[in-house]
Design a protein around this motif. Structure first.
Motif, PDB file in Angstrom:
ATOM      1  N   GLY B  97       0.822  -1.204   0.000  1.00 42.47           N
ATOM      2  CA  GLY B  97       0.000   0.000   0.000  1.00 42.47           C
ATOM      3  C   GLY B  97       0.854   1.252   0.000  1.00 42.47           C
ATOM      4  O   GLY B  97       1.589   1.512   0.942  1.00 42.47           O
ATOM      5  N   ASP B  98       0.796   1.976  -1.088  1.00 38.85           N
ATOM      6  CA  ASP B  98       1.511   3.249  -1.190  1.00 38.85           C
ATOM      7  C   ASP B  98       0.468   4.336  -0.988  1.00 38.85           C
ATOM      8  O   ASP B  98      -0.413   4.529  -1.811  1.00 38.85           O
ATOM      9  CB  ASP B  98       2.134   3.348  -2.589  1.00 38.85           C
ATOM     10  CG  ASP B  98       3.006   4.578  -2.750  1.00 38.85           C
ATOM     11  OD1 ASP B  98       2.702   5.617  -2.137  1.00 38.85           O
ATOM     12  OD2 ASP B  98       3.991   4.504  -3.503  1.00 38.85           O
ATOM     13  N   SER B 104      -7.632   9.001   1.640  1.00 41.19           N
ATOM     14  CA  SER B 104      -8.562   8.033   1.048  1.00 41.19           C
ATOM     15  C   SER B 104      -7.844   6.719   0.795  1.00 41.19           C
ATOM     16  O   SER B 104      -8.423   5.634   0.895  1.00 41.19           O
ATOM     17  CB  SER B 104      -9.165   8.585  -0.253  1.00 41.19           C
ATOM     18  OG  SER B 104      -8.487   8.094  -1.382  1.00 41.19           O
ATOM     19  N   ARG B 105      -6.568   6.816   0.472  1.00 44.26           N
ATOM     20  CA  ARG B 105      -5.827   5.583   0.254  1.00 44.26           C
ATOM     21  C   ARG B 105      -5.462   4.932   1.575  1.00 44.26           C
ATOM     22  O   ARG B 105      -5.434   3.711   1.685  1.00 44.26           O
ATOM     23  CB  ARG B 105      -4.579   5.858  -0.588  1.00 44.26           C
ATOM     24  CG  ARG B 105      -4.976   6.387  -1.969  1.00 44.26           C
ATOM     25  CD  ARG B 105      -3.805   6.632  -2.847  1.00 44.26           C
ATOM     26  NE  ARG B 105      -3.118   5.399  -3.176  1.00 44.26           N
ATOM     27  CZ  ARG B 105      -2.210   5.295  -4.111  1.00 44.26           C
ATOM     28  NH1 ARG B 105      -1.863   6.352  -4.812  1.00 44.26           N
ATOM     29  NH2 ARG B 105      -1.631   4.149  -4.344  1.00 44.26           N
ATOM     30  N   HIS B 108      -8.480   3.063   2.456  1.00 44.68           N
ATOM     31  CA  HIS B 108      -8.598   1.887   1.601  1.00 44.68           C
ATOM     32  C   HIS B 108      -7.754   0.734   2.144  1.00 44.68           C
ATOM     33  O   HIS B 108      -8.197  -0.407   2.211  1.00 44.68           O
ATOM     34  CB  HIS B 108      -8.153   2.260   0.188  1.00 44.68           C
ATOM     35  CG  HIS B 108      -8.025   1.105  -0.766  1.00 44.68           C
ATOM     36  ND1 HIS B 108      -9.108   0.556  -1.421  1.00 44.68           N
ATOM     37  CD2 HIS B 108      -6.947   0.388  -1.169  1.00 44.68           C
ATOM     38  CE1 HIS B 108      -8.692  -0.443  -2.181  1.00 44.68           C
ATOM     39  NE2 HIS B 108      -7.392  -0.564  -2.067  1.00 44.68           N
ATOM     40  N   TYR B 109      -6.533   1.047   2.549  1.00 38.75           N
ATOM     41  CA  TYR B 109      -5.658  -0.008   3.030  1.00 38.75           C
ATOM     42  C   TYR B 109      -6.083  -0.520   4.393  1.00 38.75           C
ATOM     43  O   TYR B 109      -5.984  -1.715   4.686  1.00 38.75           O
ATOM     44  CB  TYR B 109      -4.207   0.463   3.021  1.00 38.75           C
ATOM     45  CG  TYR B 109      -3.742   0.731   1.631  1.00 38.75           C
ATOM     46  CD1 TYR B 109      -3.804  -0.276   0.679  1.00 38.75           C
ATOM     47  CD2 TYR B 109      -3.317   1.984   1.232  1.00 38.75           C
ATOM     48  CE1 TYR B 109      -3.434  -0.042  -0.625  1.00 38.75           C
ATOM     49  CE2 TYR B 109      -2.942   2.234  -0.072  1.00 38.75           C
ATOM     50  CZ  TYR B 109      -2.999   1.213  -1.000  1.00 38.75           C
ATOM     51  OH  TYR B 109      -2.640   1.445  -2.288  1.00 38.75           O
ATOM     52  N   ASP B 111      -9.041  -0.768   5.330  1.00 39.48           N
ATOM     53  CA  ASP B 111     -10.172  -1.661   5.052  1.00 39.48           C
ATOM     54  C   ASP B 111      -9.719  -3.058   4.656  1.00 39.48           C
ATOM     55  O   ASP B 111     -10.438  -4.035   4.883  1.00 39.48           O
ATOM     56  CB  ASP B 111     -11.053  -1.085   3.938  1.00 39.48           C
ATOM     57  CG  ASP B 111     -11.925   0.054   4.439  1.00 39.48           C
ATOM     58  OD1 ASP B 111     -11.974   0.263   5.667  1.00 39.48           O
ATOM     59  OD2 ASP B 111     -12.547   0.721   3.612  1.00 39.48           O
ATOM     60  N   LEU B 112      -8.563  -3.143   4.052  1.00 38.45           N
ATOM     61  CA  LEU B 112      -8.045  -4.452   3.686  1.00 38.45           C
ATOM     62  C   LEU B 112      -7.928  -5.331   4.923  1.00 38.45           C
ATOM     63  O   LEU B 112      -8.097  -6.546   4.864  1.00 38.45           O
ATOM     64  CB  LEU B 112      -6.665  -4.296   3.037  1.00 38.45           C
ATOM     65  CG  LEU B 112      -6.568  -4.496   1.529  1.00 38.45           C
ATOM     66  CD1 LEU B 112      -7.775  -4.012   0.789  1.00 38.45           C
ATOM     67  CD2 LEU B 112      -5.319  -3.835   0.982  1.00 38.45           C
ATOM     68  N   THR B 114      -9.721  -4.779   7.927  1.00 42.21           N
ATOM     69  CA  THR B 114     -11.046  -5.021   8.506  1.00 42.21           C
ATOM     70  C   THR B 114     -11.832  -6.013   7.656  1.00 42.21           C
ATOM     71  O   THR B 114     -12.659  -6.752   8.173  1.00 42.21           O
ATOM     72  CB  THR B 114     -11.836  -3.709   8.657  1.00 42.21           C
ATOM     73  OG1 THR B 114     -11.568  -2.879   7.535  1.00 42.21           O
ATOM     74  CG2 THR B 114     -11.415  -2.968   9.903  1.00 42.21           C
ATOM     75  N   SER B 115     -11.549  -6.037   6.369  1.00 45.60           N
ATOM     76  CA  SER B 115     -12.274  -6.974   5.514  1.00 45.60           C
ATOM     77  C   SER B 115     -11.581  -8.326   5.463  1.00 45.60           C
ATOM     78  O   SER B 115     -11.971  -9.187   4.691  1.00 45.60           O
ATOM     79  CB  SER B 115     -12.412  -6.402   4.109  1.00 45.60           C
ATOM     80  OG  SER B 115     -11.150  -6.358   3.486  1.00 45.60           O
TER      81      SER B 115
END
Lengths: 340, 340
Positions: B97-98, B104-105, B108-109, B111-112, B114-115
């Motif tokens: 993850g950069d 927002s990024r 996003h990461y 969430d990776l 939590t998901s």
DNA sequence: CTGAAAGCGCTTACAG
DNA sequence: CTGAAAGCGCTTACAG
């Protein structure tokens, strides 16, 4: 971390899990009122759908795999960055595979695809990490894939790259224009198509100018700094020395320049040096390096776009994409002078 | 690519899918004869277990997530490489993850995790990308995590880093030993702990030597080349110029050196330059850069080991790990001379 | 617009 | 040592 499932949300919002799923991935199918209740529950709990449940059902991972021989390399790092950005824009996550040319790691990454962990692959090595038989059509045997930089010669495979032959030719032509005739080459690993093509470009440029290739001027390298140093040391020991050198990578050019300096030679007065890649540091070393610039950002974006198109079921008809390179003239090259 | 499931293997080998599963992940439970039949079927078909099925069942992804502000950065690239290698050794895949410092990024990461797409996180930014309340213990609110380079001040979080304060102090002390008294600092972004600590180290070294800090000598930067250039331009405009400069990163030192050269100054005769990081190119530029070396490989390996230990349920009691830095003296620094 | 139900591909207690 | 069965958390055709 607490784990919350779709059922928890469903029960909080007093709906079925189907409705929760729809609210999240297909909200148009759900009434405003229901949607509100569901989103409220999602908000409150911080729920994120478990990707495995979804992936198992949809048979899609949402991941793309990038396989490279070495991510610390400035060229590769620049490309990855662009891929990452474009992937994020399109909702994919990037799995990173640095193979270090180790077959066991290549296999490991290939398995990521066969095991469904990634939907497609961006391949920056010249070897397909899958067992392919020519009894069946290729596309049945490999996952969605884009091959870049190191081109696999197969008309069915999507490829993105600059024209290495022309790039090398442009570099050598520039040296010839400057009046150089004794032009050495510090080459990349000849197992790679890129190095092979650059070598062909070097030979073509010489031949076009009716300059005979001097085999002593052609030294093997591996694109990395150290072989640039060693190659230059060899060239400096020659009785008849070249007046200019074309390095197949900036890193080797940087190595070559260090060797020249070590032995007390001036760049470019004693020897002109031209590189290939245009990494960031090419413009920051002293003297600044003349080189062939690769559009790293464009390469990365184009790769990801082509992969996404395949994953969306819209594979473009055009398979091979050639991106433009650029000769960037800086201070490591100068006109040939008798004295040099 | 054809998709083969555990059921296919089961039917080919005339066993149940349970036995196939056992053969692959717990072979000791299976008889030799059965094992042979199953493995033969696996071999023939090229079967790789679908990871989502397994992950859904086991609630483990086998992935670790690396979150960094910029992977093209040589420091980060070096660390990633070590992480990747160590992760592969331990059977994990690396999700990259950069963030580009884009919230927002970062989200996003996060969430990776939590998901469930990643089991743990290696975090190289100074901000925890999770909503944390201090009503609950921290470890209930975050996934297995190791924080590195940019330290989050929290005693419950695993951290790996060099001592930036001492590193900076060592750099400045060295300049002081060389006789310099007018020592400038080109700083990193002060939102980051690393830059803050290096700044403190700079101040401490001056203070220990009873040198008063000249506020004009302290210039803000962001670790990247360009601010190094700009900062040096500012320093060169000063009526009373420094005789040495401590740059909080090698990239800024390289920028500063370019600016010095641009304006016709000699390094180190006119100004000594010292960097921080010891990226590969530090030893390849001219003059070679004196700098503080960070053990990138060690940092990466240690991070991955600590994360793996947590994931295996063996969280070490020690939370904070300090790795050794090293002053590397090269040619960009020299003793102070009256004339300079 | 919504729910009940099936099923994606695994693993693992349980029973034998 | 092996199998039948349950269930992980989703999505989606189907029915209403």
């Amino acid at each position: 971390m607490a784990k919350i499932s779709i059922k928890d949300i469903a029960s909080i919002a007093s709906v079925s899990s189907a409705t929760v799923s729809r609210t999240l991935s297909n909200p148009d199918l759900v009434s405003e009122e229901t949607k509100r209740r569901v989103l409220k529950a999602v908000e409150e709990t911080g729920y994120t759908p478990n990707r495995f449940g979804a992936s198992l059902r949809t048979q899609k991972s949402g991941n793309v795999l990038v396989v490279m021989p070495d991510i610390t390399n400035q060229v590769n790092a620049g490309i990855i960055k662009a891929i990452e950005k474009e992937a994020h824009k399109k909702g994919y996550s990037v799995l990173l595979g640095d193979t270090q040319n180790d077959p066991s790691r290549e296999k490991h990454y290939a398995d990521l695809l066969t095991s469904g962990q990634a939907d497609g692959m961006l391949l920056f090595t010249p070897k397909l990490p899958f067992n392919v038989s020519n009894k069946k059509p290729l596309y049945e045997q490999i996952p969605p894939l884009v091959n870049s930089c190191e081109m696999i010669a197969h008309e069915e495979i999507y490829t993105v790259s600059i024209n290495n032959f022309e790039g090398a030719k442009a570099a050598v032509n520039y040296l010839i224009e400057l009046g150089h005739k004794k032009i050495a080459a510090i080459m990349g690993p000849l197992e790679t198509p890129s190095a092979l093509n650059r070598f062909d470009g070097y030979k073509a440029a010489l031949s076009d100018a009716a300059i005979e290739l001097n085999p002593q001027f052609v030294i093997k390298g591996d694109y990395l700094v150290d072989t640039g140093i060693q190659a230059m040391e060899k060239l400096l020991k020659l009785k008849e020395r070249p007046t200019a050198v074309f390095c197949f990578s900036d890193d080797m050019a940087i190595g070559a320049m260090n060797a020249l300096r070590e032995y007390g030679y001036d760049i470019p007065q004693d020897m002109s040096v031209i590189g290939f890649d245009d990494i960031t540091y090419a413009a920051l070393i002293h003297p600044k390096l003349t080189t062939i610039s690769q559009p790293l950002e464009q390469i990365g974006v184009q790769c990801m776009k082509l992969l996404a198109a395949q994953l969306n079921g819209n594979p473009p008809a055009q398979k091979a994409y050639e991106l433009p390179f650029k000769l960037v003239v800086r201070q490591s090259t100068c006109a040939f002078k008798e004295s040099s």
